[in-house]
Design a protein around this motif. Structure first.
Motif, PDB file in Angstrom:
ATOM      1  N   ASN A  69       0.818  -1.221   0.000  1.00  0.00           N
ATOM      2  CA  ASN A  69       0.000   0.000   0.000  1.00  0.00           C
ATOM      3  C   ASN A  69       0.852   1.271   0.000  1.00  0.00           C
ATOM      4  OD1 ASN A  69       0.879  -0.065   2.663  1.00  0.00           O
ATOM      5  ND2 ASN A  69      -1.117   0.331   3.547  1.00  0.00           N
ATOM      6  N   ARG A  70       2.160   1.113   0.049  1.00  0.00           N
ATOM      7  CA  ARG A  70       3.066   2.261  -0.028  1.00  0.00           C
ATOM      8  C   ARG A  70       3.903   2.196  -1.310  1.00  0.00           C
ATOM      9  NH1 ARG A  70       3.494   5.439   4.649  1.00  0.00           N
ATOM     10  NH2 ARG A  70       5.519   6.167   3.930  1.00  0.00           N
ATOM     11  N   THR A  71       3.459   1.404  -2.272  1.00  0.00           N
ATOM     12  CA  THR A  71       4.163   1.267  -3.539  1.00  0.00           C
ATOM     13  C   THR A  71       3.210   1.712  -4.648  1.00  0.00           C
ATOM     14  OG1 THR A  71       5.403  -0.571  -2.586  1.00  0.00           O
ATOM     15  CG2 THR A  71       5.509  -0.308  -4.973  1.00  0.00           C
ATOM     16  N   ILE A  72       3.692   2.632  -5.485  1.00  0.00           N
ATOM     17  CA  ILE A  72       2.840   3.318  -6.459  1.00  0.00           C
ATOM     18  C   ILE A  72       3.447   3.256  -7.858  1.00  0.00           C
ATOM     19  CG2 ILE A  72       1.886   4.906  -4.739  1.00  0.00           C
ATOM     20  CD1 ILE A  72       3.942   7.004  -5.705  1.00  0.00           C
ATOM     21  N   ASN A  73       2.647   3.665  -8.832  1.00  0.00           N
ATOM     22  CA  ASN A  73       3.141   3.779 -10.207  1.00  0.00           C
ATOM     23  C   ASN A  73       4.020   5.019 -10.347  1.00  0.00           C
ATOM     24  OD1 ASN A  73       1.765   1.493 -11.147  1.00  0.00           O
ATOM     25  ND2 ASN A  73      -0.098   2.687 -11.414  1.00  0.00           N
ATOM     26  N   TRP A  74       4.828   5.038 -11.394  1.00  0.00           N
ATOM     27  CA  TRP A  74       5.729   6.151 -11.685  1.00  0.00           C
ATOM     28  C   TRP A  74       4.904   7.286 -12.297  1.00  0.00           C
ATOM     29  CZ3 TRP A  74      11.162   5.198 -14.174  1.00  0.00           C
ATOM     30  CH2 TRP A  74      11.838   6.412 -14.345  1.00  0.00           C
ATOM     31  N   GLU A  75       4.187   7.983 -11.473  1.00  0.00           N
ATOM     32  CA  GLU A  75       3.389   9.138 -11.879  1.00  0.00           C
ATOM     33  C   GLU A  75       3.725  10.267 -10.911  1.00  0.00           C
ATOM     34  OE1 GLU A  75      -0.708   7.921 -11.992  1.00  0.00           O
ATOM     35  OE2 GLU A  75      -0.272   6.273 -13.359  1.00  0.00           O
ATOM     36  N   TRP A  76       4.158  11.392 -11.451  1.00  0.00           N
ATOM     37  CA  TRP A  76       4.727  12.450 -10.616  1.00  0.00           C
ATOM     38  C   TRP A  76       3.761  13.005  -9.585  1.00  0.00           C
ATOM     39  CZ3 TRP A  76       9.574  12.161 -10.082  1.00  0.00           C
ATOM     40  CH2 TRP A  76      10.380  11.720 -11.145  1.00  0.00           C
ATOM     41  N   HIS A  77       2.469  13.075  -9.895  1.00  0.00           N
ATOM     42  CA  HIS A  77       1.526  13.586  -8.892  1.00  0.00           C
ATOM     43  C   HIS A  77       1.409  12.621  -7.715  1.00  0.00           C
ATOM     44  CE1 HIS A  77      -1.227  11.024 -11.207  1.00  0.00           C
ATOM     45  NE2 HIS A  77      -1.983  10.989 -10.125  1.00  0.00           N
ATOM     46  N   GLN A  78       1.447  11.306  -7.983  1.00  0.00           N
ATOM     47  CA  GLN A  78       1.412  10.324  -6.899  1.00  0.00           C
ATOM     48  C   GLN A  78       2.702  10.373  -6.077  1.00  0.00           C
ATOM     49  OE1 GLN A  78       0.373   6.246  -7.771  1.00  0.00           O
ATOM     50  NE2 GLN A  78      -1.039   6.854  -9.383  1.00  0.00           N
ATOM     51  N   ILE A  79       3.817  10.534  -6.761  1.00  0.00           N
ATOM     52  CA  ILE A  79       5.101  10.615  -6.069  1.00  0.00           C
ATOM     53  C   ILE A  79       5.119  11.842  -5.160  1.00  0.00           C
ATOM     54  CG2 ILE A  79       7.592  10.906  -6.387  1.00  0.00           C
ATOM     55  CD1 ILE A  79       7.175   9.289  -9.082  1.00  0.00           C
ATOM     56  N   SER A  80       4.620  12.960  -5.666  1.00  0.00           N
ATOM     57  CA  SER A  80       4.546  14.186  -4.875  1.00  0.00           C
ATOM     58  C   SER A  80       3.706  13.973  -3.614  1.00  0.00           C
ATOM     59  CB  SER A  80       3.963  15.314  -5.723  1.00  0.00           C
ATOM     60  OG  SER A  80       3.903  16.500  -4.981  1.00  0.00           O
ATOM     61  N   GLU A  81       2.589  13.285  -3.752  1.00  0.00           N
ATOM     62  CA  GLU A  81       1.729  12.999  -2.599  1.00  0.00           C
ATOM     63  C   GLU A  81       2.457  12.142  -1.568  1.00  0.00           C
ATOM     64  OE1 GLU A  81      -1.844  11.264  -4.187  1.00  0.00           O
ATOM     65  OE2 GLU A  81      -2.431  13.133  -5.187  1.00  0.00           O
ATOM     66  N   LYS A  82       3.194  11.129  -2.030  1.00  0.00           N
ATOM     67  CA  LYS A  82       3.937  10.257  -1.110  1.00  0.00           C
ATOM     68  C   LYS A  82       5.052  11.034  -0.414  1.00  0.00           C
ATOM     69  CE  LYS A  82       1.999   6.210  -1.399  1.00  0.00           C
ATOM     70  NZ  LYS A  82       1.145   5.737  -0.309  1.00  0.00           N
ATOM     71  N   ILE A  83       5.717  11.925  -1.139  1.00  0.00           N
ATOM     72  CA  ILE A  83       6.773  12.735  -0.518  1.00  0.00           C
ATOM     73  C   ILE A  83       6.169  13.613   0.575  1.00  0.00           C
ATOM     74  CG2 ILE A  83       8.379  14.645  -0.926  1.00  0.00           C
ATOM     75  CD1 ILE A  83       8.985  13.256  -3.650  1.00  0.00           C
ATOM     76  N   ASP A  84       5.040  14.242   0.283  1.00  0.00           N
ATOM     77  CA  ASP A  84       4.362  15.061   1.298  1.00  0.00           C
ATOM     78  C   ASP A  84       3.994  14.213   2.515  1.00  0.00           C
ATOM     79  OD1 ASP A  84       4.545  17.340  -0.286  1.00  0.00           O
ATOM     80  OD2 ASP A  84       2.477  17.202  -1.015  1.00  0.00           O
ATOM     81  N   LEU A  85       3.486  13.016   2.283  1.00  0.00           N
ATOM     82  CA  LEU A  85       3.137  12.117   3.368  1.00  0.00           C
ATOM     83  C   LEU A  85       4.367  11.780   4.212  1.00  0.00           C
ATOM     84  CD1 LEU A  85       0.926  10.264   4.665  1.00  0.00           C
ATOM     85  CD2 LEU A  85       1.707   8.492   3.077  1.00  0.00           C
ATOM     86  N   CYS A  86       5.449  11.409   3.549  1.00  0.00           N
ATOM     87  CA  CYS A  86       6.679  11.036   4.254  1.00  0.00           C
ATOM     88  C   CYS A  86       7.237  12.191   5.096  1.00  0.00           C
ATOM     89  CB  CYS A  86       7.751  10.566   3.263  1.00  0.00           C
ATOM     90  SG  CYS A  86       7.458   8.934   2.574  1.00  0.00           S
ATOM     91  N   MET A  87       7.051  13.403   4.616  1.00  0.00           N
ATOM     92  CA  MET A  87       7.575  14.558   5.355  1.00  0.00           C
ATOM     93  C   MET A  87       6.811  14.823   6.650  1.00  0.00           C
ATOM     94  SD  MET A  87      10.311  15.391   3.934  1.00  0.00           S
ATOM     95  CE  MET A  87      10.683  16.935   4.764  1.00  0.00           C
ATOM     96  N   ASN A  88       5.754  14.053   6.885  1.00  0.00           N
ATOM     97  CA  ASN A  88       4.989  14.157   8.132  1.00  0.00           C
ATOM     98  C   ASN A  88       4.984  12.846   8.901  1.00  0.00           C
ATOM     99  OD1 ASN A  88       3.878  16.938   8.020  1.00  0.00           O
ATOM    100  ND2 ASN A  88       3.063  16.188   6.083  1.00  0.00           N
ATOM    101  N   GLU A  89       5.923  11.967   8.598  1.00  0.00           N
ATOM    102  CA  GLU A  89       5.995  10.661   9.246  1.00  0.00           C
ATOM    103  C   GLU A  89       7.371  10.432   9.849  1.00  0.00           C
ATOM    104  OE1 GLU A  89       3.119   7.855   6.524  1.00  0.00           O
ATOM    105  OE2 GLU A  89       5.213   8.005   5.938  1.00  0.00           O
ATOM    106  N   GLY A  90       7.453   9.421  10.707  1.00  0.00           N
ATOM    107  CA  GLY A  90       8.728   8.970  11.263  1.00  0.00           C
ATOM    108  C   GLY A  90       9.532  10.107  11.854  1.00  0.00           C
ATOM    109  N   LYS A  91      10.790  10.163  11.523  1.00  0.00           N
ATOM    110  CA  LYS A  91      11.693  11.172  12.077  1.00  0.00           C
ATOM    111  C   LYS A  91      11.361  12.584  11.590  1.00  0.00           C
ATOM    112  CE  LYS A  91      15.906  11.452  10.096  1.00  0.00           C
ATOM    113  NZ  LYS A  91      17.250  10.971   9.860  1.00  0.00           N
ATOM    114  N   ASN A  92      10.496  12.724  10.593  1.00  0.00           N
ATOM    115  CA  ASN A  92      10.161  14.039  10.038  1.00  0.00           C
ATOM    116  C   ASN A  92       9.031  14.741  10.789  1.00  0.00           C
ATOM    117  OD1 ASN A  92      12.024  13.624   7.880  1.00  0.00           O
ATOM    118  ND2 ASN A  92      10.507  12.326   6.901  1.00  0.00           N
ATOM    119  N   LYS A  93       8.423  14.067  11.762  1.00  0.00           N
ATOM    120  CA  LYS A  93       7.302  14.682  12.504  1.00  0.00           C
ATOM    121  C   LYS A  93       7.780  15.894  13.265  1.00  0.00           C
ATOM    122  CE  LYS A  93       4.652  10.514  13.311  1.00  0.00           C
ATOM    123  NZ  LYS A  93       4.146   9.631  14.316  1.00  0.00           N
TER     124      LYS A  93
END
Length: 136
Positions: free
Chosen positions: A112-136
């Motif tokens: 559920n954390r693996t996506i197609n190579w589509e830049w809008h989806q990648i951008s969404e995942k990057i935004d998500l990651c920037m609010n997770e784990g050590k980035n909180k």
């Protein structure tokens, strides 16, 4: 805000060209984000590689795994995912080189954390990651 730092994990034996294309597109296209690539650019002796890569991943905001058809067998990718989990660095994957939702994933990478190579989806995942784990 500073650019997110990402470690790009990939199967060195099968997907180096895909990695180069991904990073090139990321740097040269009109993607909706900017990111720094901290991945290793060449092979190193095992112990030196482990120490260097663990340090690099620890300094990153996220690990992006490029998932090809054989990535599930790549021991380096599995170790990079483990280093990421150990350092509380968020992880997501991107299907490349004909891989799909039925392709076997490397240990530790969630479907559920693996996506197609589509830049809008990648951008969404990057935004998500920037609010997770050590980035909180």
């Amino acid at each position: 805000m500073a650019k997110p730092r990402a470690f790009i994990s990939f199967d060195f034996d099968y997907n180096k060209t895909d990695r180069d294309l991904f990073v090139g597109q990321m740097k040269n296209s009109k993607t909706p984000f900017e990111i720094e690539d901290w991945s290793s650019k060449h092979k190193l002796p095992q112990k030196e590689w482990e120490n260097l890569i663990n340090q690099k991943i620890n300094k990153c905001n996220m690990l992006i795994v490029l998932v090809g058809k054989y990535t599930h067998n790549a021991t380096g990718v599995k170790k990079e995912i483990t280093f990421s989990h150990n350092n509380n660095v968020p992880v997501f994957g991107i299907y490349i080189d004909g891989a799909t939702k039925t392709t076997e994933l490397p240990s530790g990478l969630q479907r559920n954390r693996t996506i197609n190579w589509e830049w809008h989806q990648i951008s969404e995942k990057i935004d998500l990651c920037m609010n997770e784990g050590k980035n909180k």
